[in-house]
Design a protein around this motif. Structure first.
Motif, PDB file in Angstrom:
ATOM      1  N   ASN A  88      -9.055 -24.968 -73.905  1.00  0.00           N
ATOM      2  CA  ASN A  88      -8.624 -24.057 -72.378  1.00  0.00           C
ATOM      3  C   ASN A  88      -7.811 -22.969 -72.942  1.00  0.00           C
ATOM      4  O   ASN A  88      -6.720 -22.446 -72.440  1.00  0.00           O
ATOM      5  N   GLU A 128       0.932 -19.019 -69.326  1.00  0.00           N
ATOM      6  CA  GLU A 128       0.156 -20.115 -69.170  1.00  0.00           C
ATOM      7  C   GLU A 128      -0.748 -20.623 -67.482  1.00  0.00           C
ATOM      8  O   GLU A 128       0.358 -19.823 -66.907  1.00  0.00           O
ATOM      9  N   THR A 133      -2.958 -20.900 -64.293  1.00  0.00           N
ATOM     10  CA  THR A 133      -4.298 -21.601 -63.988  1.00  0.00           C
ATOM     11  C   THR A 133      -4.751 -21.307 -63.037  1.00  0.00           C
ATOM     12  O   THR A 133      -5.271 -20.588 -62.503  1.00  0.00           O
ATOM     13  N   LYS A 171      -6.557 -25.719 -63.354  1.00  0.00           N
ATOM     14  CA  LYS A 171      -6.917 -26.430 -65.255  1.00  0.00           C
ATOM     15  C   LYS A 171      -6.111 -25.318 -64.962  1.00  0.00           C
ATOM     16  O   LYS A 171      -5.577 -24.202 -65.429  1.00  0.00           O
ATOM     17  N   LYS A 172      -5.085 -26.085 -66.248  1.00  0.00           N
ATOM     18  CA  LYS A 172      -4.067 -25.129 -66.923  1.00  0.00           C
ATOM     19  C   LYS A 172      -5.367 -24.217 -67.884  1.00  0.00           C
ATOM     20  O   LYS A 172      -5.979 -24.697 -68.948  1.00  0.00           O
ATOM     21  N   ALA A 173      -4.691 -23.558 -68.027  1.00  0.00           N
ATOM     22  CA  ALA A 173      -5.171 -21.823 -69.300  1.00  0.00           C
ATOM     23  C   ALA A 173      -4.312 -21.736 -69.816  1.00  0.00           C
ATOM     24  O   ALA A 173      -2.917 -20.695 -69.500  1.00  0.00           O
ATOM     25  N   LEU A 194     -13.920 -17.097 -70.781  1.00  0.00           N
ATOM     26  CA  LEU A 194     -13.415 -18.702 -71.496  1.00  0.00           C
ATOM     27  C   LEU A 194     -15.029 -19.259 -72.676  1.00  0.00           C
ATOM     28  O   LEU A 194     -16.394 -18.281 -72.628  1.00  0.00           O
ATOM     29  N   PHE A 252     -15.259 -25.158 -71.694  1.00  0.00           N
ATOM     30  CA  PHE A 252     -13.760 -24.997 -70.907  1.00  0.00           C
ATOM     31  C   PHE A 252     -14.683 -23.974 -69.538  1.00  0.00           C
ATOM     32  O   PHE A 252     -13.980 -25.524 -68.209  1.00  0.00           O
ATOM     33  N   GLN A 273     -15.920 -27.067 -67.407  1.00  0.00           N
ATOM     34  CA  GLN A 273     -15.384 -28.181 -66.290  1.00  0.00           C
ATOM     35  C   GLN A 273     -13.871 -27.969 -64.761  1.00  0.00           C
ATOM     36  O   GLN A 273     -13.810 -28.364 -63.921  1.00  0.00           O
TER      37      GLN A 273
END
Length: 415
Positions: free
Chosen positions: A161, A184, A186, A190-192, A217, A221, A224
């Motif tokens: 991620n 970090e 979102t 999803k956290k990235a 990305l 990932f 997702q």
């Protein structure tokens, strides 16, 4: 040689004297030359600057590269979108097989495309391009990371991620682009983690990848966040340097037809979008625009040429006695002819310089108003001077010939 330079200098002084003594008449006569040069240089500089920027953007899509997609890029005329819409999407598995079946390819990559919001605390950036890519994407599309790092093989293997963020996106979220590293964020719940920030690319005319307003990305990932078949998947194939584009496309067409089990009578259900062909097509378009500019300028130059010829006829009549005196003391016909031709050429150059000045002002105004840099190359300026000299010679050849053939006795007696 010194004699020729003296003739040039005297012709130049006479041309300036003609302009100073008859400003309005000379200006009106030279106006056609000014407009003609203005048309030529403004069209060539504008089109040249625009073509340079577009070709740069096209090359950024990948040199010697084919994009395999269900859609055909840049389709003109009646675009059968209903036909393309029914085609299957390119698949990741097909990309893996192409790596093995197409020896003409040096790099093969798979990319998913989406768009959405990036959130950091209470801040959010909307409409951010999201690209889920495989390992060889960065070989086809070099991405210069300003700070941090790009993806490693382990990131692709486990679908980490991690994201590499565009300069503008990072700047909007964190104030300064550099502050985005290791933060970090979102994406669609999803956290990235930001592992790198892409160096600022600047605006693109044709769109393209627009990395400034994007995040990269890994494909694992990206899956997702969005269903793969809804993410506009494409396969990117870069050919080896020693392989012609036609050979690469032939191999790809055969491999794709084999993969999709198409019969010989069936049409392709995929498109091979050749970036080099797109570049050539854009060059042809700009060449057509340049021809239109030359046609308009040609008419103005013809009008200007008659204006300069009129000045030279009047000048010959006004200086008839001087011409006779020069011939009486030994001036050759070639000397008289050269003097008047050079004077006509200098007058045209003067008109051309006014045209160049107008173009220079125009380029500055457009650059300030639009932010798009226009430039006038040295080659274009030299060509403009050459055109002025040619027009001057053509306009002055008849009056100069009349002056050179005058009988000195008759000319001296004329008043």
């Amino acid at each position: 040689m010194l004699r020729f330079l003296d003739i040039i200098w005297s012709s130049f002084k006479i041309a300036l004297q003609e302009f100073r003594s008859n400003k309005l008449r000379t200006f009106l006569s030279l106006f056609g030359i000014t407009i003609g040069i203005f048309c030529i240089i403004s069209v060539l500089s504008t089109v040249g600057s625009l073509e340079h920027a577009i070709q740069k953007d096209i090359k950024a899509l990948g040199s010697n590269t084919v994009y395999i997609d269900k859609w055909e890029y840049g389709g003109g005329g009646e675009y059968p979108w209903w036909k393309y819409m029914k085609r299957p999407e390119p698949k990741y598995e097909e990309m893996k097989v192409l790596k093995l079946k197409v020896p003409a390819a040096s790099n093969v990559a798979f990319a998913l495309q989406g768009q959405g919001n990036i959130e950091f605390g209470d801040d959010m950036v909307t409409g951010v391009n999201q690209y889920g890519v495989t390992e060889e994407f960065v070989n086809i599309q070099p991405v210069e990371v300003m700070i941090g790092r790009s993806f490693q093989q382990s990131d692709y293997d486990r679908g980490a991620n991690f994201i590499v963020m565009g300069y503008i996106v990072s700047e909007k979220l964190f104030g300064k682009a550099e502050k985005g590293l290791n933060q970090e964020v979102t994406i669609k719940g999803k956290k990235a983690i930001i592992i790198g920030v892409i160096k600022k690319q600047g605006k693109s005319i044709i769109g393209g990848w627009e990395f400034d307003n994007s995040v990269l990305l890994v494909r694992g990932f990206m899956k997702q966040l969005i269903v793969e078949r809804y993410a506009n998947p494409i396969i990117m194939v870069q050919g080896r340097e020693d392989v012609p584009m036609a050979a690469l496309k032939d191999e790809l067409a055969g491999a794709m037809r084999s993969l999709r089990k198409l019969k010989p009578t069936q049409d392709d259900d995929f498109s091979l979008n050749d970036i080099d062909s797109f570049s050539n097509a854009m060059h042809d378009i700009f060449s057509g625009v340049n021809k239109g500019g030359w046609a308009i300028a040609g008419l103005s130059l013809i009008v200007g040429m008659f204006g300069v010829a009129n000045i030279m006829f009047v000048t010959v009549r006004e200086r008839t006695s001087q011409i006779g005196l020069k011939k009486a003391i030994g001036a050759k016909k070639s000397t008289i002819l050269t003097e008047f031709l050079l004077e006509a050429a200098f007058l045209c150059i003067l008109g051309g310089m006014m045209g160049l000045l107008l173009v220079f002002i125009l380029t500055k105004v457009i650059a300030i108003a639009t932010g798009f840099p226009l430039f006038i190359s040295v080659n274009i300026m030299m060509m403009a001077i050459g055109i002025c000299i040619l027009v001057g010679v053509l306009a002055g050849i008849i009056p100069a010939s009349i002056a050179a053939r005058m009988d000195p006795v008759v000319a001296i007696r004329s008043k």
